[in-house]
Design an enzyme around this catalytic site. Structure first.
Site, mmCIF file in Angstrom:
data_model
loop_
_atom_site.group_PDB
_atom_site.id
_atom_site.type_symbol
_atom_site.label_atom_id
_atom_site.label_comp_id
_atom_site.label_asym_id
_atom_site.label_seq_id
_atom_site.Cartn_x
_atom_site.Cartn_y
_atom_site.Cartn_z
ATOM 1 N NE ARG A 79 -6.685 8.415 15.347
ATOM 2 C CZ ARG A 79 -6.252 9.601 14.952
ATOM 3 N NH1 ARG A 79 -7.077 10.437 14.326
ATOM 4 N NH2 ARG A 79 -4.993 9.968 15.153
ATOM 5 C CE LYS A 117 -0.737 5.956 12.660
ATOM 6 N NZ LYS A 117 -1.692 7.079 12.738
ATOM 7 C CG ASP A 147 0.131 9.069 10.096
ATOM 8 O OD1 ASP A 147 0.692 10.058 9.593
ATOM 9 O OD2 ASP A 147 -0.781 9.158 10.938
ATOM 10 C CG ASN A 174 -5.115 9.178 11.566
ATOM 11 O OD1 ASN A 174 -3.914 9.086 11.825
ATOM 12 N ND2 ASN A 174 -5.705 10.321 11.308
ATOM 13 C CG ASN A 206 5.788 -27.201 -21.577
ATOM 14 O OD1 ASN A 206 5.218 -26.200 -21.972
ATOM 15 N ND2 ASN A 206 5.135 -28.229 -21.061
ATOM 16 C CB ALA A 211 -1.550 -28.377 -16.029
#
Ligand code: UD1
Ligand code: CA
Length: 420
Positions: free
Chosen positions: A16, A23, A97, A214, A330, A333
Site C-alpha cells: 500500500r 516499509k 509499522d 500502511n 564572522n 554572506a
C-alpha cells in the site's frame, strides 16, 4: 517481571506504500520506523528482539536476531517463523509499522496483561479505517473476535475499538493457539488476529502510540505527530520555538536551553545545538552539526558535519560542510566551504576570531588561522596564517568614459526615451 522476548513482524510487502523501499525503513523524524520500534521495546529490557524479515531484506543491524519468512502468508505465519528463536516464557509481538509506540504503552500491556494467556493493546479511533475491529465478549474487556477491515460487515466497520497489532502472549499458549489459524478470509492469509479470542483488552493511554503506517498519507501523519512530540519535549526543556508547526527537528537532536529556533528550520539527526543560539529562519542544519553557546545561524545557511564555536555568526546564504570553526568567527554572506572534489570530502579549519569576507570560497583542505581575514569574493586555496589578510581575486580595473561605448539598445537609454 518474567522474561520476555520481542518479535517484530517486518516481512510484509508494504504494497500500500506503492514504492520500492521496504516499509520498515521509511523514516519518521529522521529514524527508520523499525528503529523507532526497536528503541521503544528495548526500553522495557526484553531478553531478545527477533525481527521477521522478507528474504531479500537484512534487518540484522536493528534487532538482536532475524528470521526470514520465505512467503508472505500473513502475520500468523510470520510469528510462527520466529518461534524457533523464542526462548522466553512470554512474547511481545509488534508490527514494524508503528513508530509512535512508547515504552509506557508497552509496560501497560505487560502489567495489565499479567496472568492472561494473551493480551492486546487497543484504542478507540475516530477514523478506524484499515484497522482490525475488536468485538468484545459482552461488556467484558476480553476479545471475542477481531475482524479485519476487508472482512468486516458494514455494521462491524462502525466499531471504533481497534487492534494496534501489539500483543503479549504466554509462549506456550500462542504456539498452540496459532495452529488453529486458517486462511478463510478476504486476503487468503493466516491472520494472527484469529488467535486472539479470549485475549485481555488493554486500553492504551495515548491513542497516538498505536497508529500504524500502511500508506504514504499515514506516514506523513505519524511524522507530524512525532515532530510535535519532539518539539514539545524541547520546549519543555527551555528551547524557544517561534513556530513549532514549521520547525522540523529529528529524533536524535539535542538543543540547549535559551536557544531560539525560527520558522522553516530543519535540524537533522545527530546534531547537538548549544545554549542561547539563534537558528533560522530557514536554516538547514544537517547531520553532525555541533554548535557552542551563543551561535547565530541565519537564513539560507546549510551546515553538515561542522563544529561551530561559541559566539560565531553565520548570518546568510552560506554552506558550511566538513568544518571546524572556532569561537567568535564572522562568516560573511554567501560563503561556501568547498568540501568536495568529486571523490572525497575534505576538512576546513577556521581559527578563533577569523573574519571570512562575504562570498569567499574556502577550498578544502585548507586552514584559516585565528584572527586571519579573507577579502570578500576570494577563492582561498592556500592556508592563511594568523593576522594575515588573504586576497584571492582579480584586481579591479576602472575604464573611464566607457558609457559612450555601450550599445544603443541599452535598456537604461530606452527607458529614458519612453519616459520623455
Ligand atoms: C494489522 C492487523 C490489524 C491491526 C493493524 C494495526 C492482522 C491480520 N491485522 O493489519 O488487526 O489493526 O495491523 O496496525 O495482523 N507481516 C509479515 N508477514 C506477513 C504479513 C505481515 O511480517 O506475511 C508484518 C508486516 O510487515 C507488518 C505487520 O505484519 O509489520 C502487519 O501487517 P500489515 O499488512 O501492515 O497488517 P494491517 O493490514 O495493518
Ligand atoms: Ca499495518
Amino acid at each position: 517481571m518474567s522474561e520476555i522476548d520481542v518479535v517484530i513482524l517486518a516481512a510484509g510487502k508494504g504494497s500500500r506504500m506503492k514504492d520500492n523501499l521496504p516499509k520498515p525503513l521509511h523514516k519518521v523524524a529522521g529514524l527508520q520506523m523499525l528503529e523507532w520500534v526497536c528503541r521503544a521495546v528495548r526500553k522495557i529490557e526484553p531478553k531478545n528482539i527477533i525481527a521477521v524479515q522478507a528474504p531479500n531484506e537484512d534487518f540484522s543491524s536493528y534487532a538482536d536476531e532475524t528470521v526470514v519468512q520465505n512467503e508472505q502468508l500473513g502475520s500468523a505465519n510470520a510469528l510462527q517463523t520466529a518461534f524457533s528463536k523464542v526462548q522466553a516464557e512470554k512474547i511481545i509481538v509488534i508490527n514494524a509499522d508503528m513508530p509512535l509506540m512508547t515504552d509506557q504503552s508497552l509496560m501497560d500491556l505487560v502489567d495489565t496483561g499479567e496472568g492472561f494467556d494473551a493480551a492486546v493493546l487497543a484504542t478507540t479511533l475516530k477514523t478506524p479505517f484499515g484497522y482490525g475491529r475488536i468485538i468484545p465478549i459482552g461488556d467484558r474487556e476480553v476479545v471475542e473476535q477481531i475482524v479485519e477491515e476487508k472482512d468486516a460487515t458494514v455494521e462491524q466497520r462502525t466499531i471504533k475499538l481497534v487492534n494496534s497489532g501489539v500483543y503479549l502472549f504466554k509462549t506456550d499458549y500462542i504456539k498452540r493457539a496459532i495452529e488453529a489459524v486458517k486462511t478463510d478470509n478476504a486476503q487468503n492469509e493466516y491472520y494472527l488476529t484469529d488467535a486472539l479470542a479470549g485475549a485481555k483488552i488493554v486500553q492504551a493511554r495515548d491513542w497516538r502510540d498505536l497508529l500504524g503506517v500502511n500508506t504514504q498519507q499515514q506516514l506523513a501523519a505519524v511524522n507530524k505527530i512525532a515532530r510535535k512530540r519532539i518539539n514539545n519535549q524541547l520546549m519543555t526543556n527551555g528551547v524557544t520555538m517561534v513556530d513549532p508547526a514549521t520547525t522540523y527537528i529529528d529524533a536524535n537532536v539535542v538543543i540547549g536551553t535559551g536557544t531560539i529556533i525560527k520558522p522553516g528550520t530543519v535540524i537533522e539527526h545527530d546534531s547537538v545545538i548549544g545554549a542561547d543560539n539563534e537558528i533560522g529562519p530557514y536554516a538547514h542544519l544537517r547531520e553532525k552539526t555541533v554548535t557552542g553557546i551563543d551561535v547565530h545561524i541565519g537564513n539560507f545557511v546549510e551546515t553538515k558535519n561542522a563544529r561551530i564555536g561559541d559566539h560565531t555568526h553565520i548570518g546568510h546564504l552560506t554552506y558550511v560542510g566538513d568544518a571546524e570553526v572556532g569561537q567568535a568567527v564572522n562568516i560573511g554572506a554567501g560563503t561556501i566551504f568547498v568540501n568536495y572534489d568529486g571523490k572525497n570530502k575534505h576538512m576546513t579549519q577556521v581559527g578563533d576570531r577569523a573574519f571570512i569576507g562575504s562570498n569567499s570560497k574556502l577550498v578544502a583542505p585548507v586552514t584559516i588561522a585565528a584572527e586571519a581575514i579573507t577579502a570578500a569574493g576570494s577563492t582561498i586555496t592556500d592556508d592563511v596564517p594568523k593576522h594575515t589578510l588573504a586576497i584571492a581575486r582579480q584586481r579591479q580595473t576602472n575604464k573611464a568614459d566607457f558609457w559612450k561605448r555601450m550599445p544603443h539598445e541599452d535598456f537604461a537609454l530606452n527607458y529614458d526615451k519612453k519616459n520623455q
